[in-house]
Design an enzyme around this catalytic site. Structure first.
Site, PDB file in Angstrom:
ATOM      1  CB  VAL A 154      -1.811  -2.838  -3.489  1.00  0.00           C
ATOM      2  CG1 VAL A 154      -3.136  -2.216  -3.007  1.00  0.00           C
ATOM      3  CG2 VAL A 154      -2.121  -4.012  -4.401  1.00  0.00           C
ATOM      4  CB  ALA A 155       0.926   1.911  -2.538  1.00  0.00           C
ATOM      5  CB  CYS A 156       2.548   0.964   1.884  1.00  0.00           C
ATOM      6  SG  CYS A 156       3.655   2.366   1.626  1.00  0.00           S
ATOM      7  CB  SER A 157      -1.405  -2.715   1.037  1.00  0.00           C
ATOM      8  OG  SER A 157      -1.741  -1.961   2.171  1.00  0.00           O
ATOM      9  CB  SER A 333       5.037  -3.454  -0.158  1.00  0.00           C
ATOM     10  OG  SER A 333       6.199  -3.820  -0.875  1.00  0.00           O
TER      11      SER A 333
END
Length: 372
Positions: A154-157, A333
């Site tokens: 979820v990419a950076c999350s 992340s």
């Protein structure tokens, strides 16, 4: 339903540092080479000349002063401007697995847990080294962990979404101990030749161990609540993938790396994140003044300052909203987890804090924790 605790966290820091001055010297040498090689096209107006960068520009734009990387030589080579990783045989540990295991072992040691007692491994990161087999399953084998493992992006999350997934599985009884590992080799998908973003990212790996309350021997933080949200946007994008590679775009390196419309991201993400955090706190009956610490995604100092002020209703006091950007740069992340791991030991029992990530998607993930 089982209570869930964070019992340990770990950070693997790569061996090489690139300071802003080193990065700028390399980038500007590349710019000189490019402009010299394309002098005729530039003079004819067919090619746009590249502009040099500066350390002052980088600090003003981001708050970043240096970054850690797995390969320094290739990244700083003006004729190359990207890291050089030697291919590994299929029976050798992969780079991401090696980094992830190092962070995981630190988290396990902090918790006093042996890896064979872990029954869930989630590798949550922006870019996986390969499509399959899953990085998480490789790490599971290298650690001699049990149960099952899977990758998620979820990419950076990714890390906060991974924490929610692990916590839900522990509460639901499908796992008892979970490692959420975020190995981020961001140097591999950054365009180091682009002045607008060449300074943003650094490499790192983080790990968090979550346990059911009835078996946790050394719990550090109770996970009170998690919240995740997504909203589609093209303003942060990476097109790398087998479909792109099949579309005769093998030479278009720029199309398959990190790209963003920074102004739109700043304008759209800040209110989205602030609203998300406030809604999460309201839902759990937590007021901003109850929070002793905000561990925010480490993307940009101005963004973090804005969100902290918006959530708290005032300027954050020293230590309330720790930044690690100046040392690690944006580590996707892993950023909020680095901040959590390095700036939580001083909290007293009963103190509450919030881990929050945000990035491409758009995605927002938040975790409310309380010191045991």
């Amino acid at each position: 339903m089982a209570d869930v605790f964070i019992s340990g966290s770990g950070v693997f820091t790569p061996p090489h540092v690139i300071t802003n001055d080193e990065l700028v010297a390399s980038f500007n040498a590349y710019v000189e080479l490019f402009n010299a090689e394309n002098a005729e096209g530039i003079a004819a107006g067919e090619i746009v000349a590249k502009a040099p960068s500066s350390s002052d520009f980088i600090v003003a734009a981001s708050g970043i002063e240096q970054r850690y990387v797995m390969d320094k030589e290739g990244t700083l080579d003006p004729a190359r401007m990207c890291p050089r990783y030697a291919p590994r045989a299929d029976d050798e540990p992969s780079l991401m697995a090696e980094m992830g295991c190092a962070a995981a072992k630190d988290a396990l040691a902090q918790a006093g847990v042996v890896s064979s007692d872990v029954d869930l491994v989630i590798v949550a990161a922006s870019n996986m080294e390969r499509a399959y087999p899953a990085m998480a399953v490789e790490i599971q084998q290298l650690l001699d962990a049990g149960g099952f493992a899977f990758d998620m992006n979820v990419a950076c999350s990714s890390a906060t979404f991974g924490i929610q997934a692990a916590a839900d599985m522990i509460r639901g009884g499908s796992a008892t101990r979970a490692l959420v590992i975020s190995p981020e080799v961001t140097s591999g998908h950054l365009e180091w030749r682009d002045r607008d973003c060449h300074f943003i990212f650094g490499d790192v790996a983080t790990a968090v161990l979550l346990e059911a309350g009835d078996i946790a021997q050394n719990p550090q933080f109770k996970v009170l609540s998690t919240a995740c949200a997504t909203q589609f946007s093209n303003n942060i994008r990476n097109n790398f993938g087998f479909l792109r590679r099949a579309h005769d775009q093998m030479d278009d390196r720029r199309d398959m790396q990190f790209m963003q419309n920074g102004r739109k991201v700043f304008k759209e993400v800040l209110p989205l994140v602030s609203k998300h955090i406030k809604s999460h706190l309201d839902r759990e009956g937590v007021v901003a003044d109850d929070l002793s610490r905000l561990w925010l995604h480490q993307a940009n100092k101005s963004m973090n300052d804005y969100i902290g002020k918006k959530v708290l209703g005032r300027e954050p006091e020293a230590g309330e909203q720790p930044n690690i950007l100046q040392d690690y740069a944006n580590t996707s992340s892993a950023g909020s987890i680095i901040a959590f791991a390095k700036h939580s030991d001083d909290m007293a029992a009963g103190d509450k804090g919030l881990i929050c990530s945000f990035g491409a998607g758009y995605s927002v993930g938040s975790v409310i924790v309380e010191r045991v």
